[in-house]
Motif scaffolding. Sequence first.
Motif, mmCIF file in Angstrom:
data_model
loop_
_atom_site.group_PDB
_atom_site.id
_atom_site.type_symbol
_atom_site.label_atom_id
_atom_site.label_comp_id
_atom_site.label_asym_id
_atom_site.label_seq_id
_atom_site.Cartn_x
_atom_site.Cartn_y
_atom_site.Cartn_z
ATOM 1 N N THR A 49 -21.490 -38.149 -116.002
ATOM 2 C CA THR A 49 -20.762 -38.339 -114.752
ATOM 3 C C THR A 49 -19.292 -38.594 -115.036
ATOM 4 O OG1 THR A 49 -20.864 -39.429 -112.597
ATOM 5 C CG2 THR A 49 -21.079 -40.845 -114.523
ATOM 6 N N ASP A 50 -18.489 -38.501 -113.999
ATOM 7 C CA ASP A 50 -17.052 -38.713 -114.141
ATOM 8 C C ASP A 50 -16.744 -40.215 -114.174
ATOM 9 O OD1 ASP A 50 -15.973 -39.499 -111.160
ATOM 10 O OD2 ASP A 50 -17.768 -38.227 -111.115
ATOM 11 N N PRO A 51 -15.599 -40.592 -114.763
ATOM 12 C CA PRO A 51 -15.254 -42.018 -114.891
ATOM 13 C C PRO A 51 -15.132 -42.745 -113.551
ATOM 14 C CG PRO A 51 -13.843 -40.691 -116.302
ATOM 15 C CD PRO A 51 -14.643 -39.737 -115.460
ATOM 16 N N HIS A 88 -35.518 -56.405 -111.172
ATOM 17 C CA HIS A 88 -35.945 -55.073 -111.588
ATOM 18 C C HIS A 88 -34.876 -54.108 -111.076
ATOM 19 C CE1 HIS A 88 -40.283 -55.931 -112.580
ATOM 20 N NE2 HIS A 88 -39.878 -57.066 -112.025
ATOM 21 N N LEU A 89 -34.325 -53.304 -111.968
ATOM 22 C CA LEU A 89 -33.274 -52.356 -111.619
ATOM 23 C C LEU A 89 -33.702 -50.959 -112.029
ATOM 24 C CD1 LEU A 89 -30.334 -51.496 -110.889
ATOM 25 C CD2 LEU A 89 -29.711 -52.147 -113.230
ATOM 26 N N SER A 90 -33.640 -50.027 -111.091
ATOM 27 C CA SER A 90 -33.910 -48.618 -111.384
ATOM 28 C C SER A 90 -32.756 -47.782 -110.857
ATOM 29 C CB SER A 90 -35.208 -48.144 -110.723
ATOM 30 O OG SER A 90 -36.309 -48.831 -111.267
ATOM 31 N N ILE A 91 -32.308 -46.829 -111.678
ATOM 32 C CA ILE A 91 -31.217 -45.932 -111.303
ATOM 33 C C ILE A 91 -31.643 -44.518 -111.650
ATOM 34 C CG2 ILE A 91 -28.788 -45.320 -111.645
ATOM 35 C CD1 ILE A 91 -28.414 -48.171 -112.832
ATOM 36 N N VAL A 92 -31.454 -43.616 -110.700
ATOM 37 C CA VAL A 92 -31.731 -42.203 -110.933
ATOM 38 C C VAL A 92 -30.432 -41.437 -110.731
ATOM 39 C CG1 VAL A 92 -33.031 -40.174 -110.175
ATOM 40 C CG2 VAL A 92 -34.104 -42.437 -110.148
ATOM 41 N N ARG A 93 -30.079 -40.609 -111.681
ATOM 42 C CA ARG A 93 -28.907 -39.731 -111.576
ATOM 43 C C ARG A 93 -29.367 -38.447 -110.913
ATOM 44 N NH1 ARG A 93 -25.208 -36.569 -111.046
ATOM 45 N NH2 ARG A 93 -23.461 -36.254 -112.454
ATOM 46 N N THR A 94 -28.713 -38.071 -109.821
ATOM 47 C CA THR A 94 -29.042 -36.836 -109.114
ATOM 48 C C THR A 94 -27.818 -35.927 -109.096
ATOM 49 O OG1 THR A 94 -28.338 -37.543 -106.904
ATOM 50 C CG2 THR A 94 -30.563 -38.180 -107.599
ATOM 51 N N GLU A 95 -27.960 -34.776 -108.485
ATOM 52 C CA GLU A 95 -26.839 -33.848 -108.364
ATOM 53 C C GLU A 95 -25.727 -34.422 -107.498
ATOM 54 O OE1 GLU A 95 -29.980 -32.884 -107.131
ATOM 55 O OE2 GLU A 95 -30.638 -32.060 -109.046
ATOM 56 N N ARG A 96 -26.061 -35.360 -106.620
ATOM 57 C CA ARG A 96 -25.080 -35.931 -105.679
ATOM 58 C C ARG A 96 -24.519 -37.279 -106.112
ATOM 59 N NH1 ARG A 96 -28.358 -34.472 -100.201
ATOM 60 N NH2 ARG A 96 -27.936 -32.255 -100.278
ATOM 61 N N GLY A 97 -25.077 -37.872 -107.152
ATOM 62 C CA GLY A 97 -24.607 -39.175 -107.600
ATOM 63 C C GLY A 97 -25.742 -40.000 -108.162
ATOM 64 N N PHE A 98 -25.806 -41.261 -107.763
ATOM 65 C CA PHE A 98 -26.808 -42.189 -108.269
ATOM 66 C C PHE A 98 -27.569 -42.814 -107.109
ATOM 67 C CE2 PHE A 98 -23.561 -42.009 -111.515
ATOM 68 C CZ PHE A 98 -24.308 -41.909 -112.671
ATOM 69 N N VAL A 99 -28.862 -42.970 -107.290
ATOM 70 C CA VAL A 99 -29.712 -43.674 -106.345
ATOM 71 C C VAL A 99 -30.221 -44.907 -107.076
ATOM 72 C CG1 VAL A 99 -31.783 -43.569 -104.920
ATOM 73 C CG2 VAL A 99 -30.359 -41.522 -105.205
ATOM 74 N N CYS A 100 -30.037 -46.073 -106.471
ATOM 75 C CA CYS A 100 -30.360 -47.336 -107.130
ATOM 76 C C CYS A 100 -31.329 -48.159 -106.298
ATOM 77 C CB CYS A 100 -29.089 -48.160 -107.333
ATOM 78 S SG CYS A 100 -27.780 -47.296 -108.218
ATOM 79 N N ALA A 101 -32.211 -48.864 -106.986
ATOM 80 C CA ALA A 101 -33.111 -49.822 -106.350
ATOM 81 C C ALA A 101 -33.055 -51.105 -107.166
ATOM 82 C CB ALA A 101 -34.537 -49.289 -106.298
ATOM 83 N N VAL A 102 -32.826 -52.202 -106.479
ATOM 84 C CA VAL A 102 -32.761 -53.515 -107.114
ATOM 85 C C VAL A 102 -33.732 -54.424 -106.378
ATOM 86 C CG1 VAL A 102 -31.278 -55.478 -107.703
ATOM 87 C CG2 VAL A 102 -30.297 -53.170 -107.616
ATOM 88 N N THR A 103 -34.665 -55.014 -107.113
ATOM 89 C CA THR A 103 -35.560 -55.988 -106.510
ATOM 90 C C THR A 103 -35.469 -57.278 -107.319
ATOM 91 O OG1 THR A 103 -37.527 -55.359 -107.780
ATOM 92 C CG2 THR A 103 -37.151 -54.197 -105.697
ATOM 93 N N ALA A 162 -17.723 -38.787 -107.158
ATOM 94 C CA ALA A 162 -16.345 -38.907 -106.678
ATOM 95 C C ALA A 162 -15.935 -37.718 -105.817
ATOM 96 C CB ALA A 162 -15.395 -39.069 -107.861
ATOM 97 N N ARG A 163 -16.307 -36.521 -106.213
ATOM 98 C CA ARG A 163 -15.921 -35.343 -105.435
ATOM 99 C C ARG A 163 -16.572 -35.336 -104.056
ATOM 100 N NH1 ARG A 163 -19.401 -32.960 -109.307
ATOM 101 N NH2 ARG A 163 -21.210 -32.051 -108.330
ATOM 102 N N ALA A 164 -17.792 -35.920 -103.940
ATOM 103 C CA ALA A 164 -18.464 -36.012 -102.645
ATOM 104 C C ALA A 164 -17.734 -37.001 -101.735
ATOM 105 C CB ALA A 164 -19.917 -36.423 -102.829
ATOM 106 N N VAL A 165 -17.186 -38.053 -102.310
ATOM 107 C CA VAL A 165 -16.447 -39.039 -101.519
ATOM 108 C C VAL A 165 -15.158 -38.417 -100.994
ATOM 109 C CG1 VAL A 165 -15.196 -41.224 -101.644
ATOM 110 C CG2 VAL A 165 -17.423 -41.007 -102.736
ATOM 111 N N ARG A 166 -14.457 -37.686 -101.848
ATOM 112 C CA ARG A 166 -13.178 -37.089 -101.450
ATOM 113 C C ARG A 166 -13.344 -36.011 -100.389
ATOM 114 N NH1 ARG A 166 -12.210 -36.786 -107.299
ATOM 115 N NH2 ARG A 166 -11.210 -38.716 -107.834
#
Length: 168
Positions: A49-51, A88-103, A162-166
């Motif tokens: 991913t980008d910085p 418990h932390l789970s992160i998935v990298r997708t084509e659109r960014g990151f999906v996170c779950a924190v419990t 970042a590009r999706a945000v812009r």
Amino acid sequence: MYPIDRQKADPGKLAACETWPIFHRVLTASPLAIRETLCDIRNRFTKSTDPDTLGRLELVLAEVLNNVAEHAVPRHGGLAVKDSPTIHLSIVRTERGFVCAVTDDGISLPDKCLQPRNLPGFEDSELSESGFGWFLIQDLTQTLCYYREEQRNCLAFSVPLARAVRSS
């Protein structure tokens, strides 16, 4: 999701799993464990991913995890009545960014934390600090969702590229 049997798996699905890995950690809500986890996240995702996106992901997770460490321990008379919560932390990298779950198994998140707010003039005596961290979390994430299930807090959100945000 079921484990993949590498001998029987479709090579296309295996490649996708190796390209977009799932990051999962179980940690104690302590500053050292949180710092180590954030370093592990940077090491895992720095090449994929980008910085700017990675920096936003780290900032959001630092705010969320440190809030658990600072505020989710049940207290009585100012003293903790149990050990630090387990996160418990789970992160998935997708084509659109990151999906996170924190419990975590800490106390409930105050209702006011997730109410939409504007930064100027925000004051809330129920929050021990200014609430700026929750403003950042709301501002840098999409699809922020919180619920409590039995004795666990469940927080889910996405951090777009970042590009999706812009472009939005």
